[in-house]
Every structure is written in C-alpha cells, then in structure tokens.
Scaffold this motif. Structure first.
Motif, PDB file in Angstrom:
ATOM      1  N   VAL A   5       0.878  -1.220  -0.006  1.00  0.00           N
ATOM      2  CA  VAL A   5      -0.040  -0.005   0.112  1.00  0.00           C
ATOM      3  C   VAL A   5       0.701   1.261  -0.179  1.00  0.00           C
ATOM      4  CG1 VAL A   5      -1.857   1.073   1.119  1.00  0.00           C
ATOM      5  CG2 VAL A   5      -1.728  -1.381   1.424  1.00  0.00           C
ATOM      6  N   VAL A   6       0.720   2.013  -1.170  1.00  0.00           N
ATOM      7  CA  VAL A   6       1.776   3.126  -1.200  1.00  0.00           C
ATOM      8  C   VAL A   6       0.925   4.359  -0.922  1.00  0.00           C
ATOM      9  CG1 VAL A   6       2.896   4.617  -2.837  1.00  0.00           C
ATOM     10  CG2 VAL A   6       3.244   2.095  -2.968  1.00  0.00           C
ATOM     11  N   ASP A  29      -0.604  -8.513   6.519  1.00  0.00           N
ATOM     12  CA  ASP A  29      -1.636  -8.073   5.632  1.00  0.00           C
ATOM     13  C   ASP A  29      -1.198  -7.084   4.548  1.00  0.00           C
ATOM     14  OD1 ASP A  29      -3.616  -9.421   7.077  1.00  0.00           O
ATOM     15  OD2 ASP A  29      -3.717  -7.857   8.620  1.00  0.00           O
ATOM     16  N   ALA A  30      -0.394  -6.058   5.216  1.00  0.00           N
ATOM     17  CA  ALA A  30      -0.036  -4.634   4.561  1.00  0.00           C
ATOM     18  C   ALA A  30       1.477  -4.337   4.691  1.00  0.00           C
ATOM     19  CB  ALA A  30      -1.034  -3.802   4.660  1.00  0.00           C
ATOM     20  N   GLU A  31       2.093  -3.842   3.550  1.00  0.00           N
ATOM     21  CA  GLU A  31       3.048  -3.152   3.638  1.00  0.00           C
ATOM     22  C   GLU A  31       2.832  -1.691   3.512  1.00  0.00           C
ATOM     23  OE1 GLU A  31       7.476  -2.848   1.264  1.00  0.00           O
ATOM     24  OE2 GLU A  31       6.085  -4.351   0.576  1.00  0.00           O
ATOM     25  N   ILE A  32       3.099  -1.006   4.329  1.00  0.00           N
ATOM     26  CA  ILE A  32       2.748   0.459   4.103  1.00  0.00           C
ATOM     27  C   ILE A  32       3.882   1.122   3.875  1.00  0.00           C
ATOM     28  CG2 ILE A  32       1.289   2.272   5.302  1.00  0.00           C
ATOM     29  CD1 ILE A  32       0.120   0.375   7.267  1.00  0.00           C
ATOM     30  N   LEU A  97       7.972   3.306  -7.393  1.00  0.00           N
ATOM     31  CA  LEU A  97       7.542   2.371  -6.239  1.00  0.00           C
ATOM     32  C   LEU A  97       6.314   1.522  -7.246  1.00  0.00           C
ATOM     33  CD1 LEU A  97       6.987   4.524  -3.349  1.00  0.00           C
ATOM     34  CD2 LEU A  97       8.717   2.650  -3.772  1.00  0.00           C
ATOM     35  N   SER A  98       6.251   0.264  -7.105  1.00  0.00           N
ATOM     36  CA  SER A  98       5.103  -0.362  -7.365  1.00  0.00           C
ATOM     37  C   SER A  98       4.115  -0.538  -6.468  1.00  0.00           C
ATOM     38  CB  SER A  98       5.510  -1.837  -8.153  1.00  0.00           C
ATOM     39  OG  SER A  98       6.033  -2.636  -6.914  1.00  0.00           O
ATOM     40  N   VAL A 103      -3.042   5.074  -2.373  1.00  0.00           N
ATOM     41  CA  VAL A 103      -3.741   6.311  -1.769  1.00  0.00           C
ATOM     42  C   VAL A 103      -2.982   7.527  -2.275  1.00  0.00           C
ATOM     43  CG1 VAL A 103      -4.487   7.435  -0.014  1.00  0.00           C
ATOM     44  CG2 VAL A 103      -4.290   4.799   0.245  1.00  0.00           C
ATOM     45  N   VAL A 104      -3.674   8.378  -3.025  1.00  0.00           N
ATOM     46  CA  VAL A 104      -3.369   9.670  -3.365  1.00  0.00           C
ATOM     47  C   VAL A 104      -3.807  10.760  -2.465  1.00  0.00           C
ATOM     48  CG1 VAL A 104      -2.854  11.416  -5.351  1.00  0.00           C
ATOM     49  CG2 VAL A 104      -3.325   9.095  -5.734  1.00  0.00           C
TER      50      VAL A 104
END
Length: 389
Positions: A5-6, A29-32, A97-98, A103-104
C-alpha cells in the motif's frame, strides 16, 4: 503475501490513513509505504501564524519520524513525479515504486481563475515554506519603508475572505503594532485590505458570527471590499472589478483550490478544477485499487454541495480509506464515506475567534479561540504528536 500500500502525501488525509491502516492491518496483511516531500507533517490550518511571525515555522510542524516511531510504516522522503495506473507504479524523483493499492493524498494547488497577473504577482499560503516567504517579505516592506517612504510598501492586500483569508488578516492586524514600533513607522500609514468576490465573507458561517468577525477586524483597521472580484494584478497594483486600483507591494491570494497535476496527468476522472471524482468508498472512479482523498478529491454532501477542504474532512477521508483498504484485503464489505461534521472555528487573530458548532452553540471571542486551540491539541493527540516535534 502482504499487499503493498503506497500512500502519497503526509498531510491530514495521508498521515491519518497510514496510521489508521497500521492499527488495522498486520505486517502480513499490508506493507505500508508513506511518501512525502518533507520529513515533517504540516499543520496547514495554522499557516496564518508563521506567515506574519506570530509563531515560528517549527511550531506548526511535526517530525514524521517522531510520529511514525517504531511503527512498521516505511517513510520515503521524495517528490511524486507521475502515476501510471495501468502499470501500477509511481515515479518519484529518485526511484519508482510499484503498488497493489494506491492512496493519493497530495493536497491541492492554488486556483487563480485565469485572472491576469495573479499567479505571477501574488503570494500563496499552502505550505510552511510559503508562509515563511510571506513573513520575510512583510518584514522587508517595513524595513525598506524607512528609506523609500512608498505607501504601497505598507499596503497589504489579501484576496479571498474564506477561512484562510480571514485568519490571515486577523493575525496581520494583531502583528502591526509590534511591526510599527519595531521599525518606527506611523500606524496610520499601514493599510490591510480583504478583497472578496462573493457577497459575504466566511461562507457557511452563521450571519451573526460573520458580523462579529467583520466588526472585530474592522475595529483593528482591516478594510473589506466585498462582492468585488480581482480582475488583474500587475507589479504594484491590484485592479478590482469596481474600477478601483489598490497600489500595493503585497498581494496574498487565498481564493481557491484546484486538483494536483499528477492526478490530472494520470488520467483519473476529474471535475473542471482538476479534483478527482471518487465513489462512495473514496476510490477513484473506475479504479478499485486507487483511493484519492483530502483536497485532491471532489465529494458532494447529501445537500449537493462539495465538502470544504478542511482538516476534519481530510482526516475522516483518511480513516475511511484505511478501513476500506483493509476491508478490500480481507474481502469484507466496504464502508461508505459519511463524515461527521463537528462545526467550524475561525480565528480572528491572537485572542478572538468565531465558532459555528451547532444551531444552539455559536461561541465567539475568547471562548471560541480556546476551542480552536483545544481542537488543535485534540488532533495532535490523535496522531500521537502532542509532545513531539
């Protein structure tokens, strides 16, 4: 495998999203990844204070490293160049980054409405750095007046009388006695103009609060020009639709926002001012892997009016996006974005404010000022930054 998640931008919306998602999701669950061009979070709603020297820039910034601490959120200090939604990549100044989910939260740019010369010859106030430039310029005007004695050097025009404009003229009016004394300038030489195209200042505020605010500011020397659009700005002059010309070395524009170029260039669906259209779950239209939140997006209230670009709306958008990203990862039902509005408070300088909190509770003066102060403390506490710098 953890979803990547970027989050682009660490303003009110982006930072809140990162912190909330971190509470919900495990590292499985997520890599933030949080991207921001500065290593600090700015309290944008307080910019009027450093803009006139009432506070130092560091008083309204919080170190992102201090807020993130040991949390498993990777911080990348870099600028966002472009977004490729087909390739699911973000081009930064120094790397690419991929993402699985994006989230913008890049905030907004200033809307100049095509007014000739406005962009070229006015200051804007959307960051701590811009506020610092305004403060340095104001000080220089007073300093140089002693040598040049040009009245335009002590004439200050603020375009736009919404939140930012009104808070700025209030802060400036309170700073003037200090500046006139410091530089030995006669007080009657200093003029502050608030110019607004709309028929009233402070849209959305109760009429009695608007009247209180206007009188409070006028009593401190602010001159209002209401229902009078700016039609042209050139060096040393601001032209109004009424035909009046204000001779000034200082035009500060607070009159509007538009979407960020990165969102427009990426091909997301936007409204005429470039703000992204989103669905009821804050996702970019037609894209279930991209959330666009904060000032970068355009959301209508049930009454059909766009939600204003405020800190409280942005943080709730950030929270909603975090919940929905987690729900997407876990294949759960998504939540609609339905903000709870807690009213609005606008400061009128260092000792007064007006607050539209409920139909029966509309404090003004010192009490409202303390409420504004308390809301800032509550926000800092919510991001874990109350005693951090």
């Amino acid at each position: 495998m953890a979803k990547k998640v970027v989050i682009l931008g660490a303003g009110y919306a982006g930072l809140y999203c990162a912190l909330e998602l971190n509470k919900l999701a495990t590292s499985q669950d997520a890599e933030i990844i949080l991207v921001n061009k500065h290593d600090y979070h700015q309290l944008i709603t307080q910019l009027h204070e450093p803009a006139v020297g009432a506070k130092n820039p560091e008083d309204i910034t919080v170190s992102l490293n201090a807020v993130l601490g040991a949390k498993p959120i990777k911080f990348v200090k870099d600028i966002v160049v472009s977004i490729n939604k087909e390739a699911k990549t973000v081009e930064l100044g120094n790397t690419t980054l991929s993402y699985d989910y994006l989230v913008v939260a890049l905030g907004s740019e200033t809307e100049f409405f095509g007014i000739p010369g406005l962009k070229e010859y006015s200051f804007t106030m959307k960051s701590v750095n811009q506020a610092t430039r305004i403060r340095e310029h104001i000080e220089k005007c007073f300093e140089n007046y002693a040598k040049e004695k040009r009245d335009s050097m002590l004439t200050f025009v603020v375009g736009g009388a919404g939140f930012s404009g009104v808070e700025l003229v209030g802060e400036l009016a309170d700073k003037l006695p200090e500046l006139t004394a410091k530089y030995n300038v006669p007080k009657d030489k200093v003029k502050i103009y608030s110019v607004e195209a709309a028929p009233s200042i402070m849209p959305g505020f109760d009429p009695e609060l608007v009247e209180f605010a206007k009188k409070s500011l006028e009593d401190r020397g602010v001159k209002f020009s209401i229902g009078t659009p700016v039609v042209q700005v050139e060096p040393g002059k601001v032209h109004l639709k009424s035909g009046d010309v204000i001779e000034t070395d200082t035009m500060i524009w607070t009159g509007g926002v538009r979407g960020v170029q990165q969102v427009i260039d990426a091909g997301f669906e936007t409204e005429p001012r470039g703000r992204a259209k989103v669905d009821e779950h804050m996702r970019a239209l037609g894209h279930h892997d991209v959330w666009i939140i904060g000032d970068a997006c355009f959301v209508l209230s049930p009454e059909g009016r766009p939600y204003p670009p405020t800190g409280q709306i942005s943080t709730q958008m950030g929270e909603n996006a975090a919940v929905n990203i987690y729900s997407t990862i876990k294949h759960m039902k998504l939540e609609k974005f339905e903000p709870h509005l807690y009213g609005a408070v606008a400061s009128l300088g260092r000792k007064e404010a007006v607050a539209n909190l409920s139909p029966k509770f509309k404090p003004k003066g010192w009490v409202a000022y303390r409420i504004k102060d308390a809301s800032k403390m509550r926000y800092l506490s919510s991001i874990g930054a109350l005693f951090k710098k």
